[in-house]
Motif scaffolding. Sequence first.
Motif, mmCIF file in Angstrom:
data_model
loop_
_atom_site.group_PDB
_atom_site.id
_atom_site.type_symbol
_atom_site.label_atom_id
_atom_site.label_comp_id
_atom_site.label_asym_id
_atom_site.label_seq_id
_atom_site.Cartn_x
_atom_site.Cartn_y
_atom_site.Cartn_z
ATOM 1 N N THR A 55 4.224 -0.245 -7.585
ATOM 2 C CA THR A 55 3.101 -1.198 -7.640
ATOM 3 C C THR A 55 2.344 -1.048 -8.954
ATOM 4 O O THR A 55 1.954 -2.042 -9.578
ATOM 5 C CB THR A 55 2.138 -0.966 -6.446
ATOM 6 O OG1 THR A 55 2.901 -1.017 -5.259
ATOM 7 C CG2 THR A 55 1.034 -2.000 -6.401
ATOM 8 N N LEU A 56 2.141 0.191 -9.388
ATOM 9 C CA LEU A 56 1.406 0.408 -10.644
ATOM 10 C C LEU A 56 2.140 -0.239 -11.809
ATOM 11 O O LEU A 56 1.517 -0.821 -12.706
ATOM 12 C CB LEU A 56 1.233 1.910 -10.904
ATOM 13 C CG LEU A 56 0.283 2.637 -9.941
ATOM 14 C CD1 LEU A 56 0.324 4.141 -10.181
ATOM 15 C CD2 LEU A 56 -1.144 2.106 -10.071
ATOM 16 N N SER A 57 3.457 -0.171 -11.766
ATOM 17 C CA SER A 57 4.215 -0.772 -12.863
ATOM 18 C C SER A 57 3.989 -2.290 -12.878
ATOM 19 O O SER A 57 3.850 -2.900 -13.940
ATOM 20 C CB SER A 57 5.684 -0.385 -12.733
ATOM 21 O OG SER A 57 6.503 -1.494 -12.679
ATOM 22 N N GLU A 58 3.881 -2.904 -11.691
ATOM 23 C CA GLU A 58 3.608 -4.355 -11.658
ATOM 24 C C GLU A 58 2.201 -4.691 -12.136
ATOM 25 O O GLU A 58 1.920 -5.812 -12.527
ATOM 26 C CB GLU A 58 3.830 -4.889 -10.236
ATOM 27 C CG GLU A 58 5.314 -4.899 -9.925
ATOM 28 C CD GLU A 58 5.634 -5.506 -8.581
ATOM 29 O OE1 GLU A 58 4.794 -6.246 -8.039
ATOM 30 O OE2 GLU A 58 6.740 -5.236 -8.086
ATOM 31 N N LEU A 59 1.319 -3.692 -12.089
ATOM 32 C CA LEU A 59 -0.054 -3.905 -12.568
ATOM 33 C C LEU A 59 -0.178 -3.635 -14.071
ATOM 34 O O LEU A 59 -1.281 -3.538 -14.603
ATOM 35 C CB LEU A 59 -1.013 -2.995 -11.797
ATOM 36 C CG LEU A 59 -1.395 -3.490 -10.400
ATOM 37 C CD1 LEU A 59 -2.046 -2.379 -9.586
ATOM 38 C CD2 LEU A 59 -2.336 -4.687 -10.498
ATOM 39 N N GLY A 60 0.948 -3.473 -14.734
ATOM 40 C CA GLY A 60 0.925 -3.312 -16.194
ATOM 41 C C GLY A 60 0.751 -1.881 -16.658
ATOM 42 O O GLY A 60 0.558 -1.630 -17.849
ATOM 43 N N VAL A 61 0.807 -0.936 -15.712
ATOM 44 C CA VAL A 61 0.674 0.462 -16.131
ATOM 45 C C VAL A 61 1.926 0.851 -16.919
ATOM 46 O O VAL A 61 3.049 0.599 -16.482
ATOM 47 C CB VAL A 61 0.504 1.380 -14.888
ATOM 48 C CG1 VAL A 61 0.662 2.846 -15.264
ATOM 49 C CG2 VAL A 61 -0.861 1.121 -14.257
ATOM 50 N N ASP A 293 0.849 -6.439 -1.987
ATOM 51 C CA ASP A 293 -0.205 -7.358 -2.430
ATOM 52 C C ASP A 293 -1.590 -6.829 -2.074
ATOM 53 O O ASP A 293 -2.526 -6.897 -2.864
ATOM 54 C CB ASP A 293 -0.012 -8.748 -1.803
ATOM 55 C CG ASP A 293 1.221 -9.420 -2.375
ATOM 56 O OD1 ASP A 293 1.733 -8.909 -3.401
ATOM 57 O OD2 ASP A 293 1.687 -10.417 -1.796
ATOM 58 N N GLU A 294 -1.669 -6.280 -0.857
ATOM 59 C CA GLU A 294 -2.961 -5.718 -0.414
ATOM 60 C C GLU A 294 -3.383 -4.568 -1.326
ATOM 61 O O GLU A 294 -4.545 -4.435 -1.693
ATOM 62 C CB GLU A 294 -2.794 -5.169 1.004
ATOM 63 C CG GLU A 294 -3.338 -6.070 2.106
ATOM 64 C CD GLU A 294 -3.202 -5.354 3.442
ATOM 65 O OE1 GLU A 294 -4.213 -4.855 3.957
ATOM 66 O OE2 GLU A 294 -2.055 -5.288 3.934
ATOM 67 N N LEU A 295 -2.400 -3.739 -1.692
ATOM 68 C CA LEU A 295 -2.681 -2.588 -2.554
ATOM 69 C C LEU A 295 -3.161 -3.058 -3.934
ATOM 70 O O LEU A 295 -4.160 -2.567 -4.466
ATOM 71 C CB LEU A 295 -1.421 -1.722 -2.686
ATOM 72 C CG LEU A 295 -1.521 -0.484 -3.576
ATOM 73 C CD1 LEU A 295 -2.627 0.449 -3.107
ATOM 74 C CD2 LEU A 295 -0.192 0.277 -3.610
ATOM 75 N N VAL A 296 -2.467 -4.049 -4.476
ATOM 76 C CA VAL A 296 -2.855 -4.604 -5.779
ATOM 77 C C VAL A 296 -4.298 -5.105 -5.715
ATOM 78 O O VAL A 296 -5.126 -4.789 -6.569
ATOM 79 C CB VAL A 296 -1.894 -5.761 -6.163
ATOM 80 C CG1 VAL A 296 -2.464 -6.615 -7.276
ATOM 81 C CG2 VAL A 296 -0.534 -5.207 -6.587
ATOM 82 N N ASN A 297 -4.626 -5.862 -4.651
ATOM 83 C CA ASN A 297 -5.976 -6.415 -4.526
ATOM 84 C C ASN A 297 -7.028 -5.323 -4.425
ATOM 85 O O ASN A 297 -8.088 -5.415 -5.039
ATOM 86 C CB ASN A 297 -6.071 -7.327 -3.291
ATOM 87 C CG ASN A 297 -5.326 -8.622 -3.545
ATOM 88 O OD1 ASN A 297 -5.125 -9.019 -4.696
ATOM 89 N ND2 ASN A 297 -4.864 -9.269 -2.486
#
Length: 328
Positions: A55-61, A293-297
């Motif tokens: 998930t972090l990778s999808e958030l641009g980390v 998605d919930e985690l990203v939000n």
Amino acid sequence: MLKDTFGRSFPYIRLSITDVCNYKCSYCLPQGYKKNPGDMRSFMSFEEISRLTKTLSELGVCKIRLTGGEPTVRKDFFDILKDMKQNSNIPKVTMTTNGYQLNKIANQLHEAGLDGINISIDSLNRETFKKLTGHDRLYEILEGIKILQTLNFKNIKVNAVLLKDINDTPEEFEKFGNFIKNNKIDFRFIELMQTGDNLDYFKKNHVASKIFKDYLEKNKWVTQTHGKDAGPSLNFIHPDYKGKFGLIAPYSKNFCQTCNRLRITSRGDLRLCLFGNTGISIRHLLQNDNQKDELVNLIIKQLHLKKESHYLELGDTGITPNLSSTGG
Ligand code: SAM
């Protein structure tokens, strides 16, 4: 990309995978590691860490630093590292370690694809090192560094905490200088930070990092600018030295202006600042792949609460009893 309300972006995560440490550093865990009876939660599992990383990778980390405690005391340390390197799309995975078994694991670290290593060495004097950490391990660590260099491992950094009357004299600075003269290693001093547990030690041993900066300037070291996922260190170069010197000065003015990192503790709490007063758990959203998605939000929402600065200079250490518990 993760952004806060002050326009700072966060491509860099410090991820603690255990708060257990086998060392007894005088400024961190002088009595050795003890379980916190008020927090009986287990450490995040391999599966939870794996989901989190994706998930972090999808958030641009683009950079994760594994830390602790001592990350290598975890039995599944290499499984975690390999999974991150092979399955997460995070371009840089690095770690911070006390290096206690570096001579034994250097090859494995290299094979697993680790992108960088920060090794803590507060003194190059065997007796002082032993006194500070409770372990006579300096030889194994230095041997481990040599093995990494033989393997052509590129990104090696050594960190020392700057301590009054222990390693804060020009003679000590020179010893570290000799170490990096022909060694392509970044050596950085970290200014001692006050934490919830170490007030007396801090009062006795804290010395402002200016003493080292003055030494560097006097000896013709020149400051260097750094990249977007770089850590908080101000780096210095010198034409006669293969290595670099660096300075991490958390008490300096504007230190937080360039903050680009968030922390996640070994028990799955998102910490917006090392010295913040809150740590919201994200672990309930690491239980299955459908929760992404919930985690990203949740992470994006929390980031809006990040403060402009820590208040360490006012003695506010937040909820950090020692750096081992949060992930240094
Ligand atoms: N066990 C690993 C190690 O020794 O590097 C990782 C965790 S340790 C908490 C990370 C770094 O934080 C080490 O370089 C350590 O020296 C530093 N550290 C711990 N307590 C500190 C303090 N109060 N002030 C400044 N640095 C500290």
